[in-house]
Design a protein around this motif. Sequence first.
Motif, PDB file in Angstrom:
ATOM      1  N   VAL A  83       0.957  -1.279   0.046  1.00  0.00           N
ATOM      2  CA  VAL A  83       0.145   0.031  -0.044  1.00  0.00           C
ATOM      3  C   VAL A  83       0.889   1.312  -0.029  1.00  0.00           C
ATOM      4  N   ASN A 236      -7.560   0.867   2.798  1.00  0.00           N
ATOM      5  CA  ASN A 236      -6.208   0.498   2.588  1.00  0.00           C
ATOM      6  C   ASN A 236      -5.558  -0.057   3.772  1.00  0.00           C
ATOM      7  N   TYR A 298      -5.143  -1.768  -8.463  1.00  0.00           N
ATOM      8  CA  TYR A 298      -5.442  -1.935  -7.088  1.00  0.00           C
ATOM      9  C   TYR A 298      -6.673  -0.981  -6.450  1.00  0.00           C
ATOM     10  N   SER A 302      -9.345  -3.086  -4.812  1.00  0.00           N
ATOM     11  CA  SER A 302      -9.506  -2.786  -3.305  1.00  0.00           C
ATOM     12  C   SER A 302     -11.071  -2.286  -2.846  1.00  0.00           C
TER      13      SER A 302
END
Length: 342
Positions: A83, A236, A298, A302
């Motif tokens: 991250v 995150n 991502y 996510s």
Amino acid sequence: MQHGVLSAGSHPTIKMAAPRSWALWSLCGRGWSPVLPSCRLPWLRSCWPSGPLGARPLSQEKRATETHFGFETVSEEEKGGKVYQVFESVARKYDVMNDMMSLGIHRVWKDLLLLKMHPFPGTQLLDVAGGTGDIAFRFLNYVQAQHQRKQKRQLRAQQNLSWEEIAKKYQNQEDSLGGSRVMVCDINKEMLKMGKQKACARGYKAGLAWVLGDAEELPFDDDKFDVYTIAFGIRNVTHIDRALQEAHRVLKPGGRFLCLEFSQVNNPLVSRLYDVYSFQVIPVLGEVIAGDWKSYQYLVESIRQFPPQEEFKEMIEDAGFQKVTYENLTSGIVAIHSGFKL
Ligand SMILES: COc1cc(O)cc(C/C=C(\C)CC/C=C(\C)CC/C=C(\C)CC/C=C(\C)CC/C=C(\C)CC/C=C(\C)CC/C=C(\C)CC/C=C(\C)CC/C=C(\C)CCC=C(C)C)c1O
Ligand SMILES: C[S@@+](CC[C@H](N)C(=O)[O-])C[C@H]1O[C@@H](n2cnc3c(N)ncnc32)[C@H](O)[C@@H]1O
């Protein structure tokens, strides 16, 4: 990776908000954990027995420490680093990407977060995962406008002031916020750097402080803030439950938790378009504008891993918050969750 207070400015809270143990805090690098076995440093973990009888069977241990990074399965130790790389990579193009991807809609969502907060004069705000400062700047604008309106009302009511007294009231910069303050806390140095540059360019100075820190182990004492915000950040975080517990800890009794985050779309037609847009357009925009397909892949993955509205509401309640509610925006593309520490 270095963690600690970057610039305290004149924020009164930060002076009191020393990390709970400086020595261990800097030793662990990702924030001090008072219970050693839960420290996320792999080398420290590996030399510490994981239960009263020592190590657990490998398969159980493995399952317990796995998580997701988008659609990829990774170990919990790996996730934070991945991250970090994403936001280190996108930091420079972060603001322009958001405007392009959403055609400015993210600005409206952030404005609505402030309207919902409706800060009172003197509010002490902690904006976690605050990145480039979008929530903090909105907060400063809001409290300044609020304070100016109040000041004008008072000046109109006081007929006999001299012009010096009137000018003095207008000149006091610190006081122009009516005692309100915002602390931006983020784990990523590059995002904070961009935020500070933006603050400088726009002339924000008073009532604003920047701190490098982890949402899961906030470097602040208990009961410090009136409002805690986290916008597009909690998705995150490796252990969402720990971040929520930390939010609860640092809020004063009566304090409010507000989270703006992607959620589950509730309209089937919008949902279809949104899926096509997310998977076919966003990574392409990421590649074209930021030269970074992977980070934007991502992002969309996510979003799909994040719990839907009701489930997230329960997680907030489990952390001890009360009167938890949420409001869907743009058909549930995002939602604002709210809760109180009572
Ligand atoms: C790495 O991690 C991150 C990086 C970041 O930079 C940011 C974040 C955190 C995120 C934010 C702060 C917010 C950023 C915003 C978004 C991710 C976008 C959210 C999406 C929307 C508001 C749009 C939602 C879209 C729909 C509901 C579907 C409607 C879409 C269309 C009508 C367009 C459909 C088009 C196609 C399927 C393909 C062909 C089109 C093109 C190639 C042109 C590209 C089109 C556009 C740029 C237009 C986009 C359209 C809209 C925004 C219309 C919005 C309409 C509605 C909301 C109903 C982070 O974690
Ligand atoms: C999508 S950005 C959101 C920034 C800002 N809140 C906004 O609305 O534009 C997500 C931010 O979360 C930060 N972040 C990720 N994990 C974090 C953690 N464990 N603790 C604090 N910040 C974190 C990232 O560094 C990044 O700046």
